[in-house]
Design a protein around this motif. Structure first.
Motif, PDB file in Angstrom:
ATOM      1  N   GLU A  14       0.836  -1.203   0.000  1.00 51.71           N
ATOM      2  CA  GLU A  14       0.000   0.000   0.000  1.00 51.71           C
ATOM      3  C   GLU A  14       0.873   1.256   0.000  1.00 51.71           C
ATOM      4  O   GLU A  14       0.603   2.219  -0.718  1.00 51.71           O
ATOM      5  N   VAL A  15       1.942   1.230   0.783  1.00 52.40           N
ATOM      6  CA  VAL A  15       2.857   2.372   0.822  1.00 52.40           C
ATOM      7  C   VAL A  15       3.504   2.553  -0.547  1.00 52.40           C
ATOM      8  O   VAL A  15       3.609   3.678  -1.053  1.00 52.40           O
ATOM      9  N   ARG A  16       3.893   1.462  -1.158  1.00 49.97           N
ATOM     10  CA  ARG A  16       4.516   1.537  -2.489  1.00 49.97           C
ATOM     11  C   ARG A  16       3.533   2.115  -3.513  1.00 49.97           C
ATOM     12  O   ARG A  16       3.893   2.948  -4.339  1.00 49.97           O
ATOM     13  N   ALA A  17       2.276   1.675  -3.451  1.00 50.71           N
ATOM     14  CA  ALA A  17       1.268   2.176  -4.387  1.00 50.71           C
ATOM     15  C   ALA A  17       1.008   3.665  -4.164  1.00 50.71           C
ATOM     16  O   ALA A  17       0.885   4.439  -5.128  1.00 50.71           O
ATOM     17  N   LEU A  18       0.941   4.077  -2.915  1.00 52.07           N
ATOM     18  CA  LEU A  18       0.707   5.487  -2.613  1.00 52.07           C
ATOM     19  C   LEU A  18       1.878   6.351  -3.059  1.00 52.07           C
ATOM     20  O   LEU A  18       1.688   7.457  -3.568  1.00 52.07           O
ATOM     21  N   ARG A  19       3.093   5.841  -2.876  1.00 53.28           N
ATOM     22  CA  ARG A  19       4.275   6.594  -3.323  1.00 53.28           C
ATOM     23  C   ARG A  19       4.263   6.738  -4.843  1.00 53.28           C
ATOM     24  O   ARG A  19       4.612   7.781  -5.383  1.00 53.28           O
ATOM     25  N   ALA A  20       3.852   5.688  -5.553  1.00 50.18           N
ATOM     26  CA  ALA A  20       3.780   5.742  -7.015  1.00 50.18           C
ATOM     27  C   ALA A  20       2.735   6.767  -7.456  1.00 50.18           C
ATOM     28  O   ALA A  20       2.969   7.543  -8.399  1.00 50.18           O
ATOM     29  N   ARG A  21       1.585   6.792  -6.773  1.00 51.74           N
ATOM     30  CA  ARG A  21       0.547   7.774  -7.105  1.00 51.74           C
ATOM     31  C   ARG A  21       1.026   9.189  -6.834  1.00 51.74           C
ATOM     32  O   ARG A  21       0.766  10.111  -7.607  1.00 51.74           O
ATOM     33  N   LEU A  22       1.732   9.372  -5.733  1.00 50.75           N
ATOM     34  CA  LEU A  22       2.269  10.688  -5.389  1.00 50.75           C
ATOM     35  C   LEU A  22       3.276  11.146  -6.440  1.00 50.75           C
ATOM     36  O   LEU A  22       3.249  12.299  -6.885  1.00 50.75           O
ATOM     37  N   LYS A  23       4.150  10.236  -6.864  1.00 52.19           N
ATOM     38  CA  LYS A  23       5.152  10.579  -7.874  1.00 52.19           C
ATOM     39  C   LYS A  23       4.467  11.007  -9.162  1.00 52.19           C
ATOM     40  O   LYS A  23       4.841  11.999  -9.782  1.00 52.19           O
ATOM     41  N   ARG A  24       3.436  10.266  -9.563  1.00 46.34           N
ATOM     42  CA  ARG A  24       2.718  10.607 -10.796  1.00 46.34           C
ATOM     43  C   ARG A  24       2.024  11.957 -10.662  1.00 46.34           C
ATOM     44  O   ARG A  24       2.068  12.778 -11.582  1.00 46.34           O
ATOM     45  N   ALA A  25       1.406  12.218  -9.513  1.00 48.03           N
ATOM     46  CA  ALA A  25       0.731  13.501  -9.302  1.00 48.03           C
ATOM     47  C   ALA A  25       1.738  14.654  -9.329  1.00 48.03           C
ATOM     48  O   ALA A  25       1.443  15.723  -9.881  1.00 48.03           O
ATOM     49  N   GLU A  26       2.920  14.440  -8.754  1.00 42.32           N
ATOM     50  CA  GLU A  26       3.949  15.480  -8.782  1.00 42.32           C
ATOM     51  C   GLU A  26       4.419  15.749 -10.211  1.00 42.32           C
ATOM     52  O   GLU A  26       4.633  16.897 -10.593  1.00 42.32           O
ATOM     53  N   GLN A  27       4.541  14.688 -11.021  1.00 41.68           N
ATOM     54  CA  GLN A  27       4.952  14.855 -12.410  1.00 41.68           C
ATOM     55  C   GLN A  27       3.881  15.627 -13.191  1.00 41.68           C
ATOM     56  O   GLN A  27       4.195  16.509 -13.982  1.00 41.68           O
ATOM     57  N   GLU A  28       2.605  15.296 -12.946  1.00 42.30           N
ATOM     58  CA  GLU A  28       1.515  15.994 -13.621  1.00 42.30           C
ATOM     59  C   GLU A  28       1.499  17.470 -13.230  1.00 42.30           C
ATOM     60  O   GLU A  28       1.283  18.346 -14.066  1.00 42.30           O
ATOM     61  N   LEU A  29       1.737  17.755 -11.951  1.00 38.89           N
ATOM     62  CA  LEU A  29       1.780  19.133 -11.481  1.00 38.89           C
ATOM     63  C   LEU A  29       2.908  19.901 -12.153  1.00 38.89           C
ATOM     64  O   LEU A  29       2.728  21.058 -12.571  1.00 38.89           O
ATOM     65  N   ASP A  30       4.074  19.264 -12.286  1.00 39.12           N
ATOM     66  CA  ASP A  30       5.195  19.911 -12.967  1.00 39.12           C
ATOM     67  C   ASP A  30       4.846  20.236 -14.419  1.00 39.12           C
ATOM     68  O   ASP A  30       5.169  21.310 -14.923  1.00 39.12           O
ATOM     69  N   ILE A  31       4.163  19.308 -15.093  1.00 39.19           N
ATOM     70  CA  ILE A  31       3.765  19.527 -16.485  1.00 39.19           C
ATOM     71  C   ILE A  31       2.792  20.696 -16.573  1.00 39.19           C
ATOM     72  O   ILE A  31       2.921  21.574 -17.436  1.00 39.19           O
ATOM     73  N   LEU A  32       1.839  20.749 -15.662  1.00 37.54           N
ATOM     74  CA  LEU A  32       0.869  21.841 -15.677  1.00 37.54           C
ATOM     75  C   LEU A  32       1.530  23.186 -15.378  1.00 37.54           C
ATOM     76  O   LEU A  32       1.182  24.204 -15.981  1.00 37.54           O
ATOM     77  N   LYS A  33       2.498  23.192 -14.474  1.00 36.62           N
ATOM     78  CA  LYS A  33       3.222  24.436 -14.177  1.00 36.62           C
ATOM     79  C   LYS A  33       3.970  24.925 -15.409  1.00 36.62           C
ATOM     80  O   LYS A  33       3.971  26.119 -15.715  1.00 36.62           O
ATOM     81  N   LYS A  34       4.611  23.996 -16.119  1.00 34.91           N
ATOM     82  CA  LYS A  34       5.338  24.377 -17.330  1.00 34.91           C
ATOM     83  C   LYS A  34       4.390  24.901 -18.400  1.00 34.91           C
ATOM     84  O   LYS A  34       4.692  25.866 -19.101  1.00 34.91           O
ATOM     85  N   ALA A  35       3.231  24.255 -18.528  1.00 33.38           N
ATOM     86  CA  ALA A  35       2.243  24.705 -19.510  1.00 33.38           C
ATOM     87  C   ALA A  35       1.740  26.098 -19.152  1.00 33.38           C
ATOM     88  O   ALA A  35       1.522  26.937 -20.035  1.00 33.38           O
ATOM     89  N   LEU A  36       1.568  26.362 -17.885  1.00 31.79           N
ATOM     90  CA  LEU A  36       1.100  27.666 -17.435  1.00 31.79           C
ATOM     91  C   LEU A  36       2.116  28.747 -17.792  1.00 31.79           C
ATOM     92  O   LEU A  36       1.747  29.840 -18.234  1.00 31.79           O
TER      93      LEU A  36
END
Length: 100
Positions: free
Chosen positions: A70-92
């Motif tokens: 569960e911790v591994r899955a949550l860390r993977a989701r967090l990593k993906r969300a952080e990557q998506e946030l970085d992409i959105l910041k760059k697009a902005l």
């Protein structure tokens, strides 16, 4: 008995400094494939996986927690969300903020 001359003895291992390990972990974190990152660095994927596990244990404070699926899955989701946030910041930045 003679020593082998065609390679290093089995008890001699390459040593990596903390800066190299940190850079390897950063590269592996940014890469989609730990194995590809290891190949790029010229090190064994098993070694890089070991460093990643040690980093995770250091972050969470327990090997048991670090291995929890569960911790591994949550860390993977967090990593993906952080990557998506970085992409959105760059697009902005690229498209600019709308004025009000």
């Amino acid at each position: 008995m003679t020593a082998k001359k065609n390679g290093a003895s089995p008890d001699q291992r390459r040593k990596y400094d903390e800066a190299f390990k940190a850079e390897a972990l950063r590269l592996a974190g940014e890469s989609r494939s730990t194995q590809a990152a290891a190949r790029q660095l010229g090190i064994s994927p098993k070694l890089l996986y070991r460093w990643q596990q040690a980093q995770l244990v250091a972050e969470v404070g327990s090997e048991e927690v670090a291995r929890d699926p569960e911790v591994r899955a949550l860390r993977a989701r967090l990593k993906r969300a952080e990557q998506e946030l970085d992409i959105l910041k760059k697009a902005l930045v690229i498209f600019g903020q709308p004025t009000r």
